[in-house]
Structures are given as C-alpha cells and as structure tokens.
Design a protein around this motif. Structure first.
Motif, PDB file in Angstrom:
ATOM      1  N   ILE A 168      -3.000  33.177  26.246  1.00 64.73           N
ATOM      2  CA  ILE A 168      -3.598  34.472  27.300  1.00 64.73           C
ATOM      3  C   ILE A 168      -4.656  35.142  26.560  1.00 64.73           C
ATOM      4  O   ILE A 168      -4.426  35.960  25.545  1.00 64.73           O
ATOM      5  N   GLY A 169      -5.532  35.754  27.400  1.00 59.90           N
ATOM      6  CA  GLY A 169      -6.532  36.330  26.770  1.00 59.90           C
ATOM      7  C   GLY A 169      -7.782  35.376  26.149  1.00 59.90           C
ATOM      8  O   GLY A 169      -8.863  35.455  26.522  1.00 59.90           O
ATOM      9  N   SER A 170      -7.583  34.366  25.576  1.00 55.04           N
ATOM     10  CA  SER A 170      -8.499  33.288  24.802  1.00 55.04           C
ATOM     11  C   SER A 170      -8.975  32.349  25.829  1.00 55.04           C
ATOM     12  O   SER A 170      -9.984  32.085  25.865  1.00 55.04           O
ATOM     13  N   HIS A 171      -8.016  31.834  26.245  1.00 50.35           N
ATOM     14  CA  HIS A 171      -8.395  30.802  27.562  1.00 50.35           C
ATOM     15  C   HIS A 171      -8.098  30.978  28.807  1.00 50.35           C
ATOM     16  O   HIS A 171      -8.764  30.597  29.765  1.00 50.35           O
ATOM     17  N   LEU A 172      -6.816  31.557  29.241  1.00 50.65           N
ATOM     18  CA  LEU A 172      -6.267  31.783  30.312  1.00 50.65           C
ATOM     19  C   LEU A 172      -5.600  33.145  30.531  1.00 50.65           C
ATOM     20  O   LEU A 172      -5.686  34.058  29.660  1.00 50.65           O
ATOM     21  N   THR A 173      -5.515  33.678  32.163  1.00 49.07           N
ATOM     22  CA  THR A 173      -4.963  34.761  32.335  1.00 49.07           C
ATOM     23  C   THR A 173      -3.306  34.584  32.105  1.00 49.07           C
ATOM     24  O   THR A 173      -2.962  33.442  31.649  1.00 49.07           O
ATOM     25  N   GLN A 174      -2.492  35.722  32.024  1.00 47.60           N
ATOM     26  CA  GLN A 174      -1.152  35.476  32.202  1.00 47.60           C
ATOM     27  C   GLN A 174      -0.472  34.597  32.958  1.00 47.60           C
ATOM     28  O   GLN A 174       0.401  33.519  32.746  1.00 47.60           O
ATOM     29  N   ASP A 175      -0.887  34.730  34.037  1.00 48.83           N
ATOM     30  CA  ASP A 175      -0.428  33.891  35.245  1.00 48.83           C
ATOM     31  C   ASP A 175      -0.855  32.575  35.164  1.00 48.83           C
ATOM     32  O   ASP A 175       0.108  31.561  35.112  1.00 48.83           O
ATOM     33  N   GLU A 176      -2.163  32.127  34.726  1.00 45.47           N
ATOM     34  CA  GLU A 176      -2.389  30.717  34.590  1.00 45.47           C
ATOM     35  C   GLU A 176      -1.839  30.160  33.482  1.00 45.47           C
ATOM     36  O   GLU A 176      -1.219  28.804  33.425  1.00 45.47           O
ATOM     37  N   SER A 177      -1.437  30.986  32.265  1.00 38.40           N
ATOM     38  CA  SER A 177      -0.718  30.398  31.103  1.00 38.40           C
ATOM     39  C   SER A 177       0.642  30.083  31.587  1.00 38.40           C
ATOM     40  O   SER A 177       0.980  29.300  31.084  1.00 38.40           O
ATOM     41  N   GLU A 178       1.368  30.871  32.224  1.00 34.67           N
ATOM     42  CA  GLU A 178       2.595  30.669  32.513  1.00 34.67           C
ATOM     43  C   GLU A 178       2.737  29.544  33.502  1.00 34.67           C
ATOM     44  O   GLU A 178       3.780  28.807  33.481  1.00 34.67           O
ATOM     45  N   VAL A 179       1.835  29.194  34.431  1.00 37.53           N
ATOM     46  CA  VAL A 179       2.004  28.132  35.307  1.00 37.53           C
ATOM     47  C   VAL A 179       1.745  26.943  34.231  1.00 37.53           C
ATOM     48  O   VAL A 179       2.503  25.826  34.689  1.00 37.53           O
ATOM     49  N   ALA A 180       0.864  26.727  33.588  1.00 39.07           N
ATOM     50  CA  ALA A 180       0.465  25.645  32.591  1.00 39.07           C
ATOM     51  C   ALA A 180       1.826  25.558  31.600  1.00 39.07           C
ATOM     52  O   ALA A 180       2.228  24.393  31.411  1.00 39.07           O
ATOM     53  N   PHE A 181       2.495  26.556  31.045  1.00 39.60           N
ATOM     54  CA  PHE A 181       3.704  26.552  30.296  1.00 39.60           C
ATOM     55  C   PHE A 181       4.830  25.716  31.112  1.00 39.60           C
ATOM     56  O   PHE A 181       5.584  25.016  30.666  1.00 39.60           O
ATOM     57  N   ALA A 182       4.907  26.336  32.301  1.00 39.75           N
ATOM     58  CA  ALA A 182       6.043  25.560  33.209  1.00 39.75           C
ATOM     59  C   ALA A 182       5.693  24.288  33.406  1.00 39.75           C
ATOM     60  O   ALA A 182       6.792  23.506  33.461  1.00 39.75           O
ATOM     61  N   VAL A 183       4.673  23.631  33.571  1.00 35.11           N
ATOM     62  CA  VAL A 183       4.343  22.375  33.921  1.00 35.11           C
ATOM     63  C   VAL A 183       4.922  21.615  32.541  1.00 35.11           C
ATOM     64  O   VAL A 183       5.312  20.860  32.627  1.00 35.11           O
ATOM     65  N   PHE A 184       4.051  22.227  31.331  1.00 39.84           N
ATOM     66  CA  PHE A 184       4.184  21.407  30.195  1.00 39.84           C
ATOM     67  C   PHE A 184       5.777  21.250  29.660  1.00 39.84           C
ATOM     68  O   PHE A 184       6.254  20.384  29.330  1.00 39.84           O
ATOM     69  N   SER A 185       6.686  22.456  30.060  1.00 41.45           N
ATOM     70  CA  SER A 185       7.799  22.781  29.315  1.00 41.45           C
ATOM     71  C   SER A 185       8.882  22.217  30.481  1.00 41.45           C
ATOM     72  O   SER A 185      10.083  21.967  29.903  1.00 41.45           O
ATOM     73  N   ASN A 186       8.598  22.037  31.758  1.00 42.88           N
ATOM     74  CA  ASN A 186       9.847  21.823  32.671  1.00 42.88           C
ATOM     75  C   ASN A 186       9.209  20.929  33.683  1.00 42.88           C
ATOM     76  O   ASN A 186       9.902  19.550  33.628  1.00 42.88           O
ATOM     77  N   THR A 187       8.412  20.946  34.498  1.00 41.82           N
ATOM     78  CA  THR A 187       8.066  20.286  35.846  1.00 41.82           C
ATOM     79  C   THR A 187       7.697  18.876  35.283  1.00 41.82           C
ATOM     80  O   THR A 187       8.134  17.798  36.013  1.00 41.82           O
ATOM     81  N   ALA A 188       6.524  18.816  34.618  1.00 40.43           N
ATOM     82  CA  ALA A 188       6.187  17.659  34.096  1.00 40.43           C
ATOM     83  C   ALA A 188       6.976  16.876  33.090  1.00 40.43           C
ATOM     84  O   ALA A 188       7.143  15.661  33.091  1.00 40.43           O
ATOM     85  N   HIS A 189       7.872  17.637  32.383  1.00 41.09           N
ATOM     86  CA  HIS A 189       8.860  17.413  31.275  1.00 41.09           C
ATOM     87  C   HIS A 189       9.771  16.558  31.835  1.00 41.09           C
ATOM     88  O   HIS A 189      10.366  15.490  31.402  1.00 41.09           O
ATOM     89  N   LYS A 190      10.170  17.363  33.013  1.00 35.87           N
ATOM     90  CA  LYS A 190      11.535  16.424  33.791  1.00 35.87           C
ATOM     91  C   LYS A 190      10.890  15.002  34.302  1.00 35.87           C
ATOM     92  O   LYS A 190      11.814  14.030  34.150  1.00 35.87           O
ATOM     93  N   ILE A 191       9.668  14.972  34.796  1.00 38.13           N
ATOM     94  CA  ILE A 191       9.315  13.379  35.263  1.00 38.13           C
ATOM     95  C   ILE A 191       9.282  12.612  34.063  1.00 38.13           C
ATOM     96  O   ILE A 191       9.618  11.179  34.137  1.00 38.13           O
ATOM     97  N   ILE A 192       8.786  13.010  32.805  1.00 42.42           N
ATOM     98  CA  ILE A 192       8.771  12.224  31.604  1.00 42.42           C
ATOM     99  C   ILE A 192      10.063  11.780  31.246  1.00 42.42           C
ATOM    100  O   ILE A 192      10.260  10.576  30.611  1.00 42.42           O
ATOM    101  N   LEU A 193      11.072  12.435  31.422  1.00 44.23           N
ATOM    102  CA  LEU A 193      12.305  12.090  31.135  1.00 44.23           C
ATOM    103  C   LEU A 193      13.029  10.870  31.702  1.00 44.23           C
ATOM    104  O   LEU A 193      13.919  10.533  31.457  1.00 44.23           O
ATOM    105  N   ILE A 194      12.353  10.638  32.824  1.00 45.79           N
ATOM    106  CA  ILE A 194      13.066   9.535  33.621  1.00 45.79           C
ATOM    107  C   ILE A 194      13.068   8.215  33.058  1.00 45.79           C
ATOM    108  O   ILE A 194      14.191   7.586  32.791  1.00 45.79           O
ATOM    109  N   PRO A 195      11.866   7.591  32.717  1.00 43.63           N
ATOM    110  CA  PRO A 195      12.167   6.356  32.010  1.00 43.63           C
ATOM    111  C   PRO A 195      12.680   6.524  30.566  1.00 43.63           C
ATOM    112  O   PRO A 195      13.268   5.528  30.151  1.00 43.63           O
ATOM    113  N   MET A 196      12.759   7.639  30.068  1.00 47.40           N
ATOM    114  CA  MET A 196      13.267   7.593  28.686  1.00 47.40           C
ATOM    115  C   MET A 196      14.840   7.544  28.849  1.00 47.40           C
ATOM    116  O   MET A 196      15.583   6.760  27.965  1.00 47.40           O
TER     117      MET A 196
END
Length: 546
Positions: free
Chosen positions: A276-304
């Motif tokens: 936040i501040g250096s690369h992204l706004t708070q909203d943009e950073s939170e969206v990226a974190f949600a994808v990284f920690s949860n939504t994309a992460h859930k897809i990755i756990l299927i084959p595992m």
C-alpha cells in the motif's frame, strides 16, 4: 478390533475429511459473488489468526489422544485413557477460553500488523476488529471437540469424527451463505457486517459438530464404562506423565500441519503494509491479497488434495516396513509415493498455470479477472511444492524422523520471513508468491535429502520418471495453449459464462494428451496400475498374446 475394520474406519475418516475439504472449496465461489474480493480479504484477516491460534490451542490433539488411548486400551488399561479424556476436557476448555480471550482482546492490536492505516478505500479498522472478534468465539468450542474426536478414534471408532466433520462443515457453509446473502442482498447491509457474521459461522458449525459428538457419546457411554470396569491393568500414570507423552505425540504432527497457515500468516502481516502506497492503493492491495491468500489458493488446493489422498494411504505401510526392517518393500513404497505425487501434480500445476485466466473467470467472474488470472498463473505450480512437502514430511513421520520435518519447515519459514517484504517491494504482489517458492524449496530439499539418508533411498528411478513426466507435461502444455488461444479467438471471454468453454476444452485437451502419452509409454500403468489395472498396458498385451 480387526485390521479390516480399522482400515474401513480409516477410509471413512479419509473420505469425510476429503468431502469436508471439497465443501470448503465449493462454497467460496457463491460467497465471493456475494461479498467480492475485498470481502474475501476481510474474511482472511479474521480466519488466518484464528486458524493458527486454534492449532496452538489444540496442538494436534485428536491424533495424539487417539494414539495415547489406543496404546493403553491395547494393553487392557482403559482407565488411563479415560482419565486423560476427563482431564483433557477441562484442559481443552481452559486453553480454548484463553485462546478466545487472547484473540478477542488482541484484535485492535492485530489490525495495524495487517494494514497500518486502514481507510475508507477498503476494509476499515472497525470492520477488521469486528471480523476477528466474531471468529474468535469458535475457540470456545472447537478445542473441546478435538479431544472428544481423539478419544473415539482411540477406540478405533472413526464414525463420530467423520460425521461430525461433515456436519460441522455443512452447518457452517449454510450459515455463511444464508447470513451474507440476507445482509447484503435483502437487508442491504455493509460487506463488513456480512463478513463478520460469516466468520461467526465457525462457531455455529462447531456447535453442529459438537451436537453430533455428544449424541454418539450418550449412545456409547454405557459400553465405554463397561470397558473401563473390565480393565485388566492400571498404569496409574500421573497427569504430568500423561501430558508429557501426549505432547511428544502431538507437537511434530501439529507443527508440520501448520505449514500453509504459517506461510499465510507471514503474508497477512507483510503483504498490505509493504504494497500500500509503494505499489498499490489499499483497495488494490486487498484484492490482490484476497486472490493470493484465498480465491486462487482454493483452486491450487484441488490437485494437492487428490494427489496427497492417493499417496498418503501408503504411509501406514511405510511405517510397518520400516519397523520390520523390510528394506526392499520400503524402497518400493517410497518410490510409489513419489511417483503418484509427480504423475498427478506436475501436469495439474502446469495445466492450471496455462488455463489461469479462464479458470479464474469461470469460477469467480470478471470483476477482478485480470489480477486473479495474473496471480494464479504464477502461483499455480506451488501445488506441486505443497504436495511434495506434505508427503515427504509424512514419509519422515513413517520412518520416525518427524523432527527433521519440523526443522525443514522452520528453515522454510525463516527464508519466507527474510525474503517476503523484500520480494514484495521488488516484484509487487508476485513477491509473496516468489518468497513462498523459496521457503518451500528449502524445506523440500531438506526432507528429500533426509529420506535418502535415513531410509537409504536411491532417487535414480524417480529422476528418470520425473524427466518423462515433465516431457509429457510440456507436450500437454503446448496443446492446451493452442486450444486456449483458439477458443478465446472463437469465443472471447467477456462474461463469466463465456469463460467456461475455454476452461472445459483446455482441461479435456490437456487430460487427453497427457493420459494418451502416459498410457502409450506405460507410465500410467507403472505408476497407477496397482490401483487402476486397465491402465497397465503391458499386462493387457501379455493377456492378449496369451
């Protein structure tokens, strides 16, 4: 109790755990549609500290208690296990209460670690505090459930754990979807309020699971007390001795099981504050974190989940082979475990990476399609790393070297901590992905080396198979890329529905190419032939010649 009954119970428990994980995956799609990626980020802010604190409060209790009770029951001493159970209920109630109070009152102090100065652009300070406090209530119930489950498992009875797990998950998911839909779509309330009540679903689900366990307890209470009265021995262990033995069972198991949540906790406390501040706004950073920690992460756990479910069934047999010093059989079993993981996970990881954009668009819609596809494309191969660490750690457990697995995890976590903020500053959201790769690579190098040394395992055959799998995967990836480009040319992804054809065609083409090459070369038969005999091409040819 017969081995066949124990094996059947273990299979039931494995199936229930797998079903629970699948339910936990499926609900995230409608939940994301209701609260959006920013709401998912808020959900993660509450759930990640809760998950780690829950693991610390329970310390791998179900497995450890089941081993303890099973051991003393087999010696004809049912009293010792029951004494542990009774004192454990009190102890787990106290640790649960302490964990609840710690998380509840620490919530305002945790927020600055997640986002230093929350603004109205994204989730507010009050939203995050409310969410953390709502999920903390579950800590009052879940630790108590863990000791009841462990006690039943000590009697080789897996049904109570299996049924309670599934019911807990179903109740939780129904509550989450119903309450969030009602607040957002009917009452037109805020996302922060909806997500806060969604995390309270952990408590509601836990009550459902506890109700199931209590039902089993009152049905079996008479039988258990009869067994206690018939005890032929009483070791009369002090509580200190019992808990010392219990912790010796529990600590390595619980710590290694915390691998993914601990990595995510590091991201939770570094991701937003670095970006936040250096690369992204708070909203943009939170969206990226949600994808990284949860939504994309859930897809990755299927084959595992699929790969580890198939390979982990070999672990009890590995333990037996190691204990009986059957070296040849141990080598075969470890080889088979590695082969299954590589055969299933390598193509799945590469396929997910190639199909990242249509996969994310089809499952989560197009509102954050670009950032979701971008992160998933680079994060998808981590499923191979997750799988390899989980299985190599389990093999080390099987050969009684679980301490090395703990050391390996610690080494990975230290590297993750050391590199996470640096990489995030250098590469933006992908920095967190890269730091996870670095940490897991270090852990896997240690576990793979330890298996080679302590099980006297040769990697020559695995290396040959891995090269063949990678060649087939590369051919598959080219085919999937061509199919994906062709489909998006014919049917551009402009809506969520239109993302499905590209995803489905890509998956079919990839599976057809990889399975054809694997079957023709008899790789599939060598790796999975024992489970799926129709894949063993050589045996079929021999029968045909006969």
């Amino acid at each position: 109790m017969s081995d066949s009954k124990l094996m059947r119970g273990t299979m039931v428990l494995t199936a229930a755990t797998f079903a629970s994980k699948i339910f936990g995956l499926i609900y995230i799609f409608p939940f994301t549609a209701i609260v959006g990626q920013t709401g998912i980020a808020l959900y993660s802010y509450g759930y990640l500290p809760y998950t780690v604190l829950l693991s610390l409060a329970t310390l791998g209790v179900p497995i450890a208690v089941s081993k303890f009770v099973s051991r003393y029951n087999s010696l004809g001493d049912y009293r010792t296990g029951h004494r542990l159970f009774k004192s454990g209920l009190l102890f787990m109630s106290i640790t649960g209460l302490i964990a609840f109070l710690a998380l509840f009152f620490a919530a305002p102090h945790i927020v600055p670690w997640i986002i230093e100065n929350p603004t109205e652009q994204g989730n507010t300070f009050d939203d995050i505090v409310f969410t953390i406090r709502m999920v903390s209530v579950a800590l009052l119930v879940v630790p108590v459930m863990s000791i009841i489950r462990g006690y039943f498992q000590g009697f080789q009875s897996m049904g109570p754990t299996a049924v309670s797990q599934v019911i807990e998950q179903i109740v939780r998911i129904v509550f989450i979807l119903a309450i969030t839909f009602s607040i957002v779509n009917i009452m037109e309330g805020s996302t922060g309020l909806a997500v806060g009540f969604a995390t309270f679903g952990a408590f509601v689900g836990a009550l459902g699971g506890l109700a199931v366990l209590l039902t089993y307890w009152f049905k079996r209470k008479k039988y258990i007390h009869e067994q206690i009265e018939k005890s032929t021995m009483d070791h009369q262990l002090s509580l200190k001795s019992m808990y010392k033995e219990l912790i010796a069972y529990a600590l390595p198991l619980s710590f290694v099981g915390l691998a993914i949540p601990l990595y995510q906790l590091i991201d939770l406390f570094t991701f937003n504050n670095t970006l936040i501040g250096s690369h992204l706004t708070q909203d943009e950073s939170e969206v990226a974190f949600a994808v990284f920690s949860n939504t994309a992460h859930k897809i990755i756990l299927i084959p595992m989940a699929l790969a580890t479910a198939l390979s982990i069934t070999l672990i009890p047999t590995i333990t037996k082979s190691f204990t009986t010093n059957d070296t040849d059989l141990l080598q075969k079993q470890i080889t088979q475990t590695y082969q299954v993981i590589l055969f299933l996970t390598v193509p799945a990881a590469v396929g997910m990476s190639v199909l990242a954009y249509p996969a994310f668009g089809a499952l989560y819609g197009l509102s954050d399609y670009e950032v979701g596809g971008y992160i998933l494309q680079y994060y998808a191969p981590i499923t191979l790393f997750f799988s390899l660490f989980a299985v190599t750690a389990a093999i080390l457990q099987g050969i009684n070297k679980q301490k090395i697995a703990v050391i390996a995890l610690l080494a990975g976590l230290v590297l993750k901590i050391a590199t996470n903020s640096v990489f995030l500053s250098m590469f933006g959201p992908l920095g967190g992905v890269l730091a996870t790769y670095v940490g897991y690579t270090a852990s896997i190098v240690i576990t793979v080396w330890a298996i080679g040394k302590h099980a006297d395992f040769s990697y020559k055959l695995i290396a040959k198979r891995a090269i063949l799998i990678m060649v087939f995967t590369a051919v598959m990836a080219v085919g999937v890329m061509i199919a994906n480009v062709g489909m998006q040319h014919l049917l551009p992804i402009t809506t969520q529905i239109r993302a499905f054809p590209s995803l489905v065609v890509g998956v079919i083409v990839g599976a057809a190419i990889y399975l054809y090459l694997s079957y023709r070369s008899n790789l599939a038969g060598q790796v999975l032939g024992a489970r799926f005999k129709f894949l063993n091409k050589k045996k079929q040819q021999q029968r045909g010649e006969g």
